[in-house]
Scaffold this active site. Structure first.
Site, PDB file in Angstrom:
ATOM      1  N   SER A 158      45.963 -22.405  54.239  1.00 19.73           N
ATOM      2  CA  SER A 158      46.735 -23.780  54.305  1.00 19.73           C
ATOM      3  C   SER A 158      46.485 -24.411  55.558  1.00 19.73           C
ATOM      4  O   SER A 158      46.261 -23.813  56.727  1.00 19.73           O
ATOM      5  CB  SER A 158      48.042 -23.559  53.905  1.00 19.73           C
ATOM      6  OG  SER A 158      48.847 -24.700  54.322  1.00 19.73           O
ATOM      7  N   TYR A 213      57.300 -21.073  55.688  1.00 24.03           N
ATOM      8  CA  TYR A 213      55.853 -21.167  55.162  1.00 24.03           C
ATOM      9  C   TYR A 213      54.828 -21.215  56.312  1.00 24.03           C
ATOM     10  O   TYR A 213      54.001 -20.397  56.141  1.00 24.03           O
ATOM     11  CB  TYR A 213      55.869 -22.413  54.347  1.00 24.03           C
ATOM     12  CG  TYR A 213      54.726 -22.824  53.474  1.00 24.03           C
ATOM     13  CD1 TYR A 213      54.149 -21.959  52.395  1.00 24.03           C
ATOM     14  CD2 TYR A 213      53.682 -23.522  53.921  1.00 24.03           C
ATOM     15  CE1 TYR A 213      53.155 -22.237  51.707  1.00 24.03           C
ATOM     16  CE2 TYR A 213      52.388 -23.642  53.515  1.00 24.03           C
ATOM     17  CZ  TYR A 213      52.210 -23.027  52.178  1.00 24.03           C
ATOM     18  OH  TYR A 213      50.944 -23.038  51.643  1.00 24.03           O
TER      19      TYR A 213
END
Length: 252
Positions: A142, A155
């Protein structure tokens, strides 16, 4: 890619589905792993329409025993594993840093970091002992492996940690012809990012909200298939695949 076996976690939706379809299109037989069997079966049907071969297996990435059973099933059915795509992930509610609960933090760590660690261990054990030896592991990193969004401590921390896992396992895999790389994804059009193009959009670092450009998730799937198809003497250590106009490069 005859008789090449790939395993994709989180294969029922989004990036996992796109990667699974791309791998099937490249000739891999793909083990589709995820919690919801009906979504995995949808991915299977989409791939089969173009001649792709796959096996849906229900597995919970938050449960070490379920992960172990998944890899045992792979060995039972195919006797080898050539590619692992550690893709399954989750986020925590977007709340101020000091309000993030420990249980929420641990849930994200368990799914986004501990599960890929365990999956990589299982893959190592298979790949180092099979003939021909070796294989490839690809981690979903990501854009958050580089820069955070507001209120995303859990996250973002796990995605930074995935970069460390990628590098460490790539180093440790050298002796066994195991290549490990990472694809860092920005604003792929999936159900998870629908909020980016609906209503006010997503929170920006300056406190405002705005809608953001997205890209077709197929671009990510094709990137994963490219990495998976390389000979084991070549490796993509990191690749960033992002919506061209998303606010990342520069000052936002």
């Amino acid at each position: 890619m005859t008789n090449k076996i790939a395993l994709v976690t989180g294969a029922g939706t989004g990036v996992g589905r796109a990667a699974s379809l791309a791998l099937m299109n490249a000739g891999f037989t793909v083990v589709l792993a995820g919690r919801r069997l009906e979504l995995l079966q949808e991915t299977q049907k989409l791939g089969a329409a173009n001649g792709g071969k796959s096996l849906p297996v229900s597995a919970d990435m938050a449960d070490p025993a379920s992960i172990a059973a998944l890899f045992a099933r792979v060995m039972q059915e195919f006797g080898r594993l050539d590619v692992l795509f550690n893709n399954a992930g989750m986020g925590a509610p977007a709340v101020p840093f000091e309000d993030l609960g420990l249980e929420q933090w641990q849930a994200v760590v368990n799914t986004n970091l501990t599960a890929p660690f365990l999956c990589t261990q299982h893959a190592f054990r298979i790949m180092k002992d099979q003939t021909p030896r070796g294989g490839r592991i690809i981690n979903n990193g990501s854009i958050s492996a580089h820069a955070p969004r507001p209120f995303s401590a859990a996250y973002t921390s796990t995605k930074h940690a995935i970069t460390g896992l990628t590098k460490a396992s790539n180093l440790d895999g050298r002796a066994y012809d195991i290549a490990v790389g990472q694809v860092d994804i920005g604003n792929a059009a999936t159900p998870m990012t629908d909020r980016m193009v609906n209503g006010p959009g997503v929170l920006q670092p300056d406190g405002t909200s705005k809608q953001e450009p997205r890209m077709d998730a197929k671009a990510v799937g094709d990137a994963v298939a490219y990495m998976a198809g390389l000979p084991l003497d070549a490796n993509v250590l990191t690749m960033t695949v992002m919506a061209t106009k998303m606010p990342f490069v520069g000052r936002g």
